[in-house]
Write a protein that holds these residues in place. Structure first.
Motif, PDB file in Angstrom:
ATOM      1  N   LEU A 212      83.622  90.127  34.242  1.00 44.04           N
ATOM      2  CA  LEU A 212      82.816  89.099  33.579  1.00 44.04           C
ATOM      3  C   LEU A 212      83.653  88.126  32.768  1.00 44.04           C
ATOM      4  O   LEU A 212      83.098  87.346  31.988  1.00 44.04           O
ATOM      5  CB  LEU A 212      81.792  89.765  32.653  1.00 44.04           C
ATOM      6  N   ASP A 213      84.962  88.143  32.916  1.00 45.92           N
ATOM      7  CA  ASP A 213      85.819  87.271  32.125  1.00 45.92           C
ATOM      8  C   ASP A 213      85.419  85.814  32.316  1.00 45.92           C
ATOM      9  O   ASP A 213      85.302  85.326  33.449  1.00 45.92           O
ATOM     10  CB  ASP A 213      87.285  87.455  32.520  1.00 45.92           C
ATOM     11  N   GLY A 214      85.208  85.109  31.178  1.00 51.88           N
ATOM     12  CA  GLY A 214      84.872  83.692  31.224  1.00 51.88           C
ATOM     13  C   GLY A 214      83.399  83.393  31.336  1.00 51.88           C
ATOM     14  O   GLY A 214      83.005  82.227  31.293  1.00 51.88           O
ATOM     15  N   SER A 215      82.563  84.409  31.458  1.00 49.11           N
ATOM     16  CA  SER A 215      81.127  84.151  31.632  1.00 49.11           C
ATOM     17  C   SER A 215      80.410  83.894  30.308  1.00 49.11           C
ATOM     18  O   SER A 215      79.392  83.204  30.282  1.00 49.11           O
ATOM     19  CB  SER A 215      80.464  85.335  32.335  1.00 49.11           C
ATOM     20  N   GLY A 216      80.906  84.466  29.223  1.00 53.51           N
ATOM     21  CA  GLY A 216      80.224  84.334  27.946  1.00 53.51           C
ATOM     22  C   GLY A 216      79.031  85.244  27.799  1.00 53.51           C
ATOM     23  O   GLY A 216      78.356  85.216  26.764  1.00 53.51           O
ATOM     24  N   LEU A 217      78.727  86.074  28.792  1.00 57.40           N
ATOM     25  CA  LEU A 217      77.590  86.985  28.734  1.00 57.40           C
ATOM     26  C   LEU A 217      78.019  88.319  28.133  1.00 57.40           C
ATOM     27  O   LEU A 217      79.145  88.772  28.325  1.00 57.40           O
ATOM     28  CB  LEU A 217      77.008  87.218  30.130  1.00 57.40           C
ATOM     29  N   SER A 218      77.108  88.944  27.415  1.00 62.11           N
ATOM     30  CA  SER A 218      77.347  90.291  26.902  1.00 62.11           C
ATOM     31  C   SER A 218      76.944  91.312  27.952  1.00 62.11           C
ATOM     32  O   SER A 218      76.082  91.056  28.801  1.00 62.11           O
ATOM     33  CB  SER A 218      76.559  90.521  25.605  1.00 62.11           C
ATOM     34  N   PHE A 219      77.565  92.491  27.878  1.00 59.09           N
ATOM     35  CA  PHE A 219      77.303  93.524  28.873  1.00 59.09           C
ATOM     36  C   PHE A 219      77.295  94.883  28.191  1.00 59.09           C
ATOM     37  O   PHE A 219      78.131  95.173  27.330  1.00 59.09           O
ATOM     38  CB  PHE A 219      78.372  93.507  29.975  1.00 59.09           C
ATOM     39  N   ALA A 220      76.340  95.727  28.576  1.00 57.71           N
ATOM     40  CA  ALA A 220      76.289  97.122  28.117  1.00 57.71           C
ATOM     41  C   ALA A 220      75.693  97.950  29.243  1.00 57.71           C
ATOM     42  O   ALA A 220      74.905  97.454  30.043  1.00 57.71           O
ATOM     43  CB  ALA A 220      75.448  97.247  26.847  1.00 57.71           C
ATOM     44  N   ALA A 221      76.074  99.219  29.312  1.00 63.52           N
ATOM     45  CA  ALA A 221      75.587 100.093  30.385  1.00 63.52           C
ATOM     46  C   ALA A 221      75.550 101.523  29.891  1.00 63.52           C
ATOM     47  O   ALA A 221      76.337 101.926  29.024  1.00 63.52           O
ATOM     48  CB  ALA A 221      76.467  99.978  31.626  1.00 63.52           C
ATOM     49  N   ARG A 222      74.629 102.291  30.465  1.00 58.55           N
ATOM     50  CA  ARG A 222      74.542 103.729  30.252  1.00 58.55           C
ATOM     51  C   ARG A 222      74.351 104.397  31.603  1.00 58.55           C
ATOM     52  O   ARG A 222      73.589 103.930  32.440  1.00 58.55           O
ATOM     53  CB  ARG A 222      73.369 104.095  29.330  1.00 58.55           C
ATOM     54  N   TYR A 223      75.049 105.521  31.796  1.00 58.41           N
ATOM     55  CA  TYR A 223      75.004 106.213  33.087  1.00 58.41           C
ATOM     56  C   TYR A 223      74.949 107.705  32.824  1.00 58.41           C
ATOM     57  O   TYR A 223      75.814 108.260  32.141  1.00 58.41           O
ATOM     58  CB  TYR A 223      76.245 105.861  33.917  1.00 58.41           C
ATOM     59  N   ARG A 224      73.917 108.372  33.360  1.00 57.60           N
ATOM     60  CA  ARG A 224      73.760 109.816  33.177  1.00 57.60           C
ATOM     61  C   ARG A 224      73.378 110.436  34.516  1.00 57.60           C
ATOM     62  O   ARG A 224      72.239 110.291  34.972  1.00 57.60           O
ATOM     63  CB  ARG A 224      72.678 110.132  32.143  1.00 57.60           C
ATOM     64  N   PRO A 225      74.301 111.118  35.201  1.00 57.81           N
ATOM     65  CA  PRO A 225      73.950 111.773  36.464  1.00 57.81           C
ATOM     66  C   PRO A 225      73.046 112.971  36.235  1.00 57.81           C
ATOM     67  O   PRO A 225      73.131 113.649  35.203  1.00 57.81           O
ATOM     68  CB  PRO A 225      75.310 112.195  37.033  1.00 57.81           C
ATOM     69  N   LEU A 437      72.404  92.808  30.389  1.00 58.57           N
ATOM     70  CA  LEU A 437      73.124  91.540  30.314  1.00 58.57           C
ATOM     71  C   LEU A 437      72.414  90.645  29.314  1.00 58.57           C
ATOM     72  O   LEU A 437      71.173  90.627  29.258  1.00 58.57           O
ATOM     73  CB  LEU A 437      73.184  90.861  31.674  1.00 58.57           C
ATOM     74  N   GLY A 438      73.171  89.904  28.534  1.00 60.96           N
ATOM     75  CA  GLY A 438      72.558  89.036  27.538  1.00 60.96           C
ATOM     76  C   GLY A 438      73.292  87.723  27.396  1.00 60.96           C
ATOM     77  O   GLY A 438      74.502  87.624  27.645  1.00 60.96           O
ATOM     78  N   ARG A 439      72.530  86.701  26.992  1.00 60.22           N
ATOM     79  CA  ARG A 439      73.112  85.383  26.743  1.00 60.22           C
ATOM     80  C   ARG A 439      72.707  84.934  25.355  1.00 60.22           C
ATOM     81  O   ARG A 439      71.518  84.860  25.026  1.00 60.22           O
ATOM     82  CB  ARG A 439      72.644  84.358  27.772  1.00 60.22           C
ATOM     83  N   ASP A 440      73.719  84.645  24.533  1.00 54.73           N
ATOM     84  CA  ASP A 440      73.507  84.181  23.173  1.00 54.73           C
ATOM     85  C   ASP A 440      74.258  82.867  23.005  1.00 54.73           C
ATOM     86  O   ASP A 440      75.496  82.846  23.040  1.00 54.73           O
ATOM     87  CB  ASP A 440      74.027  85.228  22.189  1.00 54.73           C
ATOM     88  N   PRO A 441      73.546  81.735  22.824  1.00 55.17           N
ATOM     89  CA  PRO A 441      74.244  80.438  22.699  1.00 55.17           C
ATOM     90  C   PRO A 441      75.279  80.424  21.588  1.00 55.17           C
ATOM     91  O   PRO A 441      76.341  79.791  21.733  1.00 55.17           O
ATOM     92  CB  PRO A 441      73.091  79.466  22.421  1.00 55.17           C
ATOM     93  N   GLU A 442      74.985  81.107  20.472  1.00 55.17           N
ATOM     94  CA  GLU A 442      75.965  81.142  19.391  1.00 55.17           C
ATOM     95  C   GLU A 442      77.249  81.825  19.846  1.00 55.17           C
ATOM     96  O   GLU A 442      78.355  81.370  19.546  1.00 55.17           O
ATOM     97  CB  GLU A 442      75.375  81.882  18.185  1.00 55.17           C
TER      98      GLU A 442
END
Length: 477
Positions: A212-225, A437-442
Motif C-alpha cells: 500500500l505504499d503511497g496510497s495514503g490509506l490505513s490498513f488493519a487486519a485480524r486472522y484467526r484460523p 481499509l480507511g481514508r482520512d483526508p487529514e
C-alpha cells in the motif's frame, strides 16, 4: 524360519507400570553364566520380572511392550556379522525383514566409529531393535574403555560382571529406565519445538504482506484460523496498489478447514495478486481464478467465496465484485455503518462452469472505513442456548456500537473479534479473517497531497475496465 517383527511401543512401559519392572537379559548362556539376577522385590519396593534370551533372534521374540529395560552382555557372539557392522538377517537377526526404527526421533542411530566397533555390534543391533527401551551394557571388570564406549553409542549405563548384586542391579535398572524416559521426553520436546518453529515460519511466510505504499490509506487486519494450533486456515485476503494508483483489496474463503483448504487459499491469493498486478479486474479476473480453483482443488465439491474491491486513485469511489461472499461494511463520517449493495453478486467460484460476475460502482466519499470479512465473523452463536447466529444484522449493530465508542483501526477489529468470541461462548470453530481499509483526508494531507499520483505510463488507463457484454472463451490454463 521368519522372525516375528518386534512391536515398538509409543510410550515407555515404565510410564504405565505400577512399580514393577520387566528386565530382558540377553546373554549367550543364561543358565550357566555368571549373570545371576538376585531377588529384587525388597529393593526400594520394586519387583523385577526377568526374561532371558540366548541370542538376538530370541530377544526380538521376547521384546514386547511390557519390557522396561534390556541387560545386554557385550560379549554376546554375533555369528556372520562383519567387523564394525550390525548383524544381518543371515546371522539370525530380523533386520532384513523389520524396519530399522533407529533413535526415538525416527532416524537411524549412527554406527559406532571406533577401533572396537566390532565388539559393539550386538549393542548397535539392540539399539536399532529397541529404540524406546532402556539398555544396560554388561562387560568385563577390567574393560572400562569398552563400557564407556557403549554409553557413548547409546546405552543408558554399564555394569561389570563382578559387581552384579541385588542393590547395584536394582539401582541401575531404575536409573536406566528413568534416564531413557527423560531422554525420549527431551527428544520429543525438541522435535516438537523445531517442528512448531518451522510450521510457524512457513505459515507466516504464506500470510500476505499488503502493498500500500503511497496510497495514503490505513490498513488493519485480524486472522484467526479455526484449526487448533494452526496459523493458517482456508480464509485468505490481500491488498495491493497497482502503478496507476488503484488500491485492490480481496478477501475469500475456501469451504472446509483442513490443511488442503489452507493450501488452496494460499494458491488463490497468490494467483489473485499476480493477475491483479498484470491488469486483470472484475469478471475477467474472477473467471481466471475459477480456472485456477478447478485445476487445483482436491474434488469437484470444493468451492470458494470471494469479494474484491478496487478503490480509485482519488479514494472516493470503488468497484465491487461479489462471488457468493458477504458484502463489505462501509462506515462514513457522521453516519452509521451499513452493508454495501449485494444484489448483483454472482455465485461462488467453482460452482458454475460459465458463471459471470458483475462489477458495481460504489461511492465512498471523502472519509470512510471499509470492513471486509469472512463468514466466520457472522456465523458465531448468540442468545440463550446458542440456537441463533449473529448474522450480518447483528454484526452491523455491533460495529456501530463500537464506532460510537470511538474505536477505529486495530482497536475496532480486536474488539469486534473478541465480542464475537464472547457471544459464541468460546473459540469459534470457523476461520475468521477481517480487514479494514480507511481514508482520512487529514492523514492524506500529512502525506503531502490530497491523493497519490498516478504512474506516468498509466494515466490514461481506467482503474478497472467495465465488464464487456461478451467475451471470447479463453483456453484452459
Amino acid at each position: 524360519m521368519p522372525v516375528p517383527e518386534p512391536r515398538q511401543r509409543s510410550v515407555p512401559a515404565a510410564e504405565t507400570s505400577h512399580g514393577d519392572l520387566t528386565l530382558l537379559v540377553i546373554e549367550d548362556d543364561p543358565a550357566g553364566s555368571t549373570i545371576t539376577v538376585p531377588e529384587l522385590s525388597a529393593a526400594a519396593g520394586t519387583r523385577v520380572r526377568v526374561r532371558t534370551a540366548r541370542n538376538l533372534t530370541e530377544a526380538a521374540r521376547l521384546l514386547t511392550d511390557d519390557v522396561d529395560c534390556i541387560l545386554l552382555d557385550l560379549a554376546l557372539p554375533v555369528t556372520g556379522a562383519a567387523p564394525g557392522t550390525p548383524p544381518t538377517a543371515d546371522a539370525g537377526t530380523p533386520d532384513a525383514g523389520a524396519p530399522r526404527t533407529g533413535t526415538p526421533g525416527g532416524g537411524p542411530r549412527p554406527e559406532p566409529v571406533s577401533e572396537r566397533a566390532d565388539e559393539l555390534a550386538a549393542l548397535t543391533h539392540v539399539l536399532r531393535l529397541a529404540p524406546l527401551h532402556a539398555v544396560l551394557a554388561l562387560t568385563a571388570q577390567d574393560d572400562t574403555e569398552l563400557a564407556t564406549e557403549a554409553v557413548r553409542v547409546g546405552a543408558q549405563d554399564y555394569l561389570f560382571r563382578g559387581e552384579l548384586d541385588a542393590r547395584v542391579l536394582s539401582r541401575a535398572i531404575r536409573y536406566a529406565v528413568e534416564r531413557k524416559r527423560a531422554d525420549i521426553a527431551q527428544h520429543q520436546l525438541t522435535e516438537s519445538r523445531l517442528r512448531a518453529q518451522e510450521n510457524a515460519r512457513l505459515e507466516r511466510g504464506l500470510l500476505p504482506t499488503p502493498l500500500l505504499d503511497g496510497s495514503g490509506l490505513s490498513f488493519a487486519a485480524r486472522y484467526r484460523p479455526g484449526r487448533s494450533r494452526a496459523l493458517l486456515g482456508g480464509d485468505f485476503y490481500d491488498v495491493v496498489r497497482t502503478p496507476d494508483g488503484t488500491v485492490h483489496a480481496m478477501i475469500g474463503d475456501v469451504c472446509g478447514h483442513g490443511p488442503d483448504e489452507a493450501a488452496l487459499g494460499v494458491e488463490l491469493r497468490i494467483a489473485w495478486r499476480a493477475l491483479t498486478l498484470a491488469g486483470l479486474c472484475g469478471d475477467e479476473l474472477l473467471s481466471t481464478l475459477q480456472q485456477v480453483l478447478e485445476h487445483e482443488r482436491q474434488s469437484e465439491e470444493i468451492f470458494a467465496t470471494l469479494c474484491t474491491v478496487d478503490i480509485a486513485p482519488d479514494g472516493r469511489r470503488a468497484g465491487l465484485c461479489l462471488a457468493g461472499h458477504p458484502a463489505p461494511l462501509l462506515a462514513r463520517h457522521g453516519r452509521p455503518a451499513g452493508l454495501l449493495p449485494y444484489e448483483d453478486g454472482g455465485p461462488a467460484l467453482g460452482l458454475l462452469p460459465r458463471a459471470r460476475w458483475s462489477r458495481r460502482q460504489v461511492e465512498l466519499g471523502p472519509a470512510w472505513s471499509l470492513m471486509m470479512y469472512t463468514d466466520g465473523l457472522i456465523e458465531g452463536r448468540v442468545g440463550t442456548g446458542g440456537s441463533e447466529r449473529l448474522g450480518q444484522d447483528g454484526m452491523v449493530a455491533m460495529i456501530n456500537t463500537r464506532l460510537e465508542q470511538g474505536l477505529a483501526g486495530e482497536e475496532l477489529l480486536e474488539a469486534a473479534v473478541a465480542e464475537v468470541r464472547e457471544l459464541n461462548g468460546g473459540e469459534l470453530t470457523d476461520d475468521v479473517a477481517v480487514l479494514l481499509l480507511g481514508r482520512d483526508p487529514e492523514r492524506i494531507r500529512r502525506w503531502g497531497g490530497s491523493a497519490p499520483r498516478s504512474h506516468p505510463a498509466s494515466v490514461d488507463r481506467p482503474p478497472c475496465p467495465p465488464v464487456r457484454a461478451a467475451r471470447a472463451q479463453r483456453p484452459p490454463l
